[in-house]
Write a protein that holds these residues in place. Sequence first.
Motif, PDB file in Angstrom:
ATOM      1  N   VAL A   1       1.434  10.237  -7.741  1.00  0.00           N
ATOM      2  CA  VAL A   1       2.207  10.756  -8.869  1.00  0.00           C
ATOM      3  C   VAL A   1       1.350  10.745 -10.134  1.00  0.00           C
ATOM      4  O   VAL A   1       1.341  11.707 -10.917  1.00  0.00           O
ATOM      5  CB  VAL A   1       3.491   9.928  -9.075  1.00  0.00           C
ATOM      6  N   ALA A   2       0.588   9.649 -10.316  1.00  0.00           N
ATOM      7  CA  ALA A   2      -0.286   9.554 -11.483  1.00  0.00           C
ATOM      8  C   ALA A   2      -1.369  10.636 -11.442  1.00  0.00           C
ATOM      9  O   ALA A   2      -1.726  11.210 -12.479  1.00  0.00           O
ATOM     10  CB  ALA A   2      -0.930   8.173 -11.538  1.00  0.00           C
ATOM     11  N   PHE A   3      -1.900  10.930 -10.258  1.00  0.00           N
ATOM     12  CA  PHE A   3      -2.898  11.994 -10.131  1.00  0.00           C
ATOM     13  C   PHE A   3      -2.306  13.345 -10.512  1.00  0.00           C
ATOM     14  O   PHE A   3      -2.950  14.141 -11.223  1.00  0.00           O
ATOM     15  CB  PHE A   3      -3.425  12.041  -8.696  1.00  0.00           C
ATOM     16  N   LEU A   4      -1.082  13.629 -10.075  1.00  0.00           N
ATOM     17  CA  LEU A   4      -0.453  14.910 -10.373  1.00  0.00           C
ATOM     18  C   LEU A   4      -0.281  15.112 -11.883  1.00  0.00           C
ATOM     19  O   LEU A   4      -0.425  16.223 -12.391  1.00  0.00           O
ATOM     20  CB  LEU A   4       0.909  15.003  -9.673  1.00  0.00           C
ATOM     21  N   PHE A   5       0.027  14.030 -12.600  1.00  0.00           N
ATOM     22  CA  PHE A   5       0.246  14.138 -14.046  1.00  0.00           C
ATOM     23  C   PHE A   5      -1.054  14.102 -14.842  1.00  0.00           C
ATOM     24  O   PHE A   5      -1.125  14.687 -15.920  1.00  0.00           O
ATOM     25  CB  PHE A   5       1.164  13.006 -14.525  1.00  0.00           C
ATOM     26  N   SER A   6      -2.079  13.391 -14.325  1.00  0.00           N
ATOM     27  CA  SER A   6      -3.294  13.193 -15.123  1.00  0.00           C
ATOM     28  C   SER A   6      -4.479  14.023 -14.666  1.00  0.00           C
ATOM     29  O   SER A   6      -5.388  14.289 -15.456  1.00  0.00           O
ATOM     30  CB  SER A   6      -3.698  11.708 -15.078  1.00  0.00           C
ATOM     31  N   GLY A   7      -4.519  14.399 -13.382  1.00  0.00           N
ATOM     32  CA  GLY A   7      -5.671  15.125 -12.857  1.00  0.00           C
ATOM     33  C   GLY A   7      -6.882  14.248 -12.620  1.00  0.00           C
ATOM     34  O   GLY A   7      -7.988  14.751 -12.399  1.00  0.00           O
ATOM     35  N   SER A   8      -6.716  12.936 -12.628  1.00  0.00           N
ATOM     36  CA  SER A   8      -7.823  12.005 -12.455  1.00  0.00           C
ATOM     37  C   SER A   8      -8.280  11.966 -10.998  1.00  0.00           C
ATOM     38  O   SER A   8      -7.488  11.716 -10.087  1.00  0.00           O
ATOM     39  CB  SER A   8      -7.411  10.593 -12.898  1.00  0.00           C
TER      40      SER A   8
ATOM     41  N   ASN B   1       0.809  -1.224   0.000  1.00  0.00           N
ATOM     42  CA  ASN B   1       0.000   0.000   0.000  1.00  0.00           C
ATOM     43  C   ASN B   1       0.839   1.270   0.000  1.00  0.00           C
ATOM     44  O   ASN B   1       0.451   2.269  -0.606  1.00  0.00           O
ATOM     45  CB  ASN B   1      -0.945  -0.004   1.209  1.00  0.00           C
ATOM     46  N   LEU B   2       1.968   1.253   0.689  1.00  0.00           N
ATOM     47  CA  LEU B   2       2.836   2.430   0.669  1.00  0.00           C
ATOM     48  C   LEU B   2       3.367   2.703  -0.738  1.00  0.00           C
ATOM     49  O   LEU B   2       3.364   3.851  -1.209  1.00  0.00           O
ATOM     50  CB  LEU B   2       3.997   2.244   1.653  1.00  0.00           C
ATOM     51  N   ALA B   3       3.823   1.632  -1.399  1.00  0.00           N
ATOM     52  CA  ALA B   3       4.336   1.788  -2.763  1.00  0.00           C
ATOM     53  C   ALA B   3       3.232   2.238  -3.716  1.00  0.00           C
ATOM     54  O   ALA B   3       3.421   3.123  -4.560  1.00  0.00           O
ATOM     55  CB  ALA B   3       4.944   0.470  -3.235  1.00  0.00           C
ATOM     56  N   ILE B   4       2.061   1.638  -3.555  1.00  0.00           N
ATOM     57  CA  ILE B   4       0.932   1.967  -4.440  1.00  0.00           C
ATOM     58  C   ILE B   4       0.450   3.393  -4.200  1.00  0.00           C
ATOM     59  O   ILE B   4       0.111   4.117  -5.147  1.00  0.00           O
ATOM     60  CB  ILE B   4      -0.213   0.954  -4.223  1.00  0.00           C
ATOM     61  N   ALA B   5       0.420   3.835  -2.937  1.00  0.00           N
ATOM     62  CA  ALA B   5      -0.051   5.185  -2.622  1.00  0.00           C
ATOM     63  C   ALA B   5       0.819   6.239  -3.305  1.00  0.00           C
ATOM     64  O   ALA B   5       0.307   7.216  -3.879  1.00  0.00           O
ATOM     65  CB  ALA B   5      -0.048   5.400  -1.109  1.00  0.00           C
ATOM     66  N   VAL B   6       2.132   6.053  -3.255  1.00  0.00           N
ATOM     67  CA  VAL B   6       3.052   6.988  -3.898  1.00  0.00           C
ATOM     68  C   VAL B   6       2.834   6.996  -5.411  1.00  0.00           C
ATOM     69  O   VAL B   6       2.740   8.067  -6.038  1.00  0.00           O
ATOM     70  CB  VAL B   6       4.518   6.628  -3.575  1.00  0.00           C
TER      71      VAL B   6
ATOM     72  N   TRP C   1      -0.294   7.520 -17.491  1.00  0.00           N
ATOM     73  CA  TRP C   1       0.083   7.501 -16.072  1.00  0.00           C
ATOM     74  C   TRP C   1      -0.946   6.760 -15.218  1.00  0.00           C
ATOM     75  O   TRP C   1      -0.590   5.804 -14.518  1.00  0.00           O
ATOM     76  CB  TRP C   1       0.281   8.928 -15.552  1.00  0.00           C
ATOM     77  N   PRO C   2      -2.223   7.176 -15.238  1.00  0.00           N
ATOM     78  CA  PRO C   2      -3.189   6.443 -14.400  1.00  0.00           C
ATOM     79  C   PRO C   2      -3.369   4.982 -14.812  1.00  0.00           C
ATOM     80  O   PRO C   2      -3.482   4.107 -13.946  1.00  0.00           O
ATOM     81  CB  PRO C   2      -4.488   7.238 -14.574  1.00  0.00           C
ATOM     82  N   VAL C   3      -3.395   4.722 -16.106  1.00  0.00           N
ATOM     83  CA  VAL C   3      -3.590   3.339 -16.571  1.00  0.00           C
ATOM     84  C   VAL C   3      -2.414   2.468 -16.135  1.00  0.00           C
ATOM     85  O   VAL C   3      -2.594   1.359 -15.607  1.00  0.00           O
ATOM     86  CB  VAL C   3      -3.761   3.297 -18.103  1.00  0.00           C
ATOM     87  N   GLY C   4      -1.195   2.970 -16.347  1.00  0.00           N
ATOM     88  CA  GLY C   4      -0.010   2.187 -15.969  1.00  0.00           C
ATOM     89  C   GLY C   4       0.062   1.929 -14.475  1.00  0.00           C
ATOM     90  O   GLY C   4       0.353   0.819 -14.025  1.00  0.00           O
ATOM     91  N   VAL C   5      -0.233   2.983 -13.681  1.00  0.00           N
ATOM     92  CA  VAL C   5      -0.175   2.833 -12.226  1.00  0.00           C
ATOM     93  C   VAL C   5      -1.262   1.887 -11.734  1.00  0.00           C
ATOM     94  O   VAL C   5      -1.033   1.075 -10.823  1.00  0.00           O
ATOM     95  CB  VAL C   5      -0.305   4.209 -11.542  1.00  0.00           C
TER      96      VAL C   5
END
Length: 307
Positions: free
Chosen positions: A26-33, A17-22, A114-118
């Motif tokens: 990051v994906a949110f910052l790049f995509s705005g999702s 969860n720690l790895a996934i949260a980070v 970004w969001p899809v990959g994450v």
Amino acid sequence: MSASGGTKAIVAALAANLAIAVAKFVAFLFSGSSSMLAESVHSLADSGNQGLLLLGGKKAQREATPQHPFGYGRERYIYAFLVSIVLFTVGGMFAIYEGYEKIHDPHEITHWYWPVGVLVFAIIAESFSFRTAIKESNEIRGKQTWTQFIRRAKAPELPVVLLEDFGALVGLVLALGGVGLALLTGNGVWDGIGTLCIGILLIVIAIVLAAETKSLLLGEAAGVEEVEKIKAAVVDGDVVTRVIHMRTLHLGPEELLVAAKIAVEGNDTATEVADAINAAEARIREAVPIARVIYLEPDIYRPEAAK
């Protein structure tokens, strides 16, 4: 915390969860999702929850004191209940708020990869964590169904981690669906709908966890099999002829209180009764090792009084 507390499953879930949260943030910052933001908060809340479970297990190991003569085993129940509150407030309510905002003010998702990959990475990582929790649970689940295991387990950690990991996987699929539909249609509302569904899912899981942990906090009796073992162990057929009535109570996941009124013959001496009680306590502890606190009261069996 004992092995049945599922420490390995908790640590595996915490690391994932720690790895996934980070990664999600990051994906949110790049995509705005908004789905990614809700999921990053969800994973952060889950990480805090696993920390609470580990802390509860540590505190439960404290020695009994005059003020708390039965020890601190129920600390694990208290911290598991706190997990349900955190999951409801931080995870569920935040996701519903974010989903509502996104539906009323949709934004286009940028840098879709970004969001899809994450999300794909998160699904893989959560699957490994979920697999660890299932493996640990199977070692103590026996022939119980998964529903029975979650409802009857006296150690709260594994049911909590199981439901959290299950909710995380379903939430990731919902987030992926919301992002995917938003990208295919060009309508950011779908991202908000996915976020809203994640919030509802987390609230449902939090309510289930709260209900089950509340039962443990109130005090649950031993399981049917354990009760029968204790009754069989008490009676020796010589001095102790029957169990008049008995009560059991879990002081913690691995600590059971047994209180019983037992029938003895009227012509038995005090020494014979005392020896029989000591022998019965030894048999109980051998049959059910978690029976730590035992009180046996001798009496003369009278059918009218027993009723």
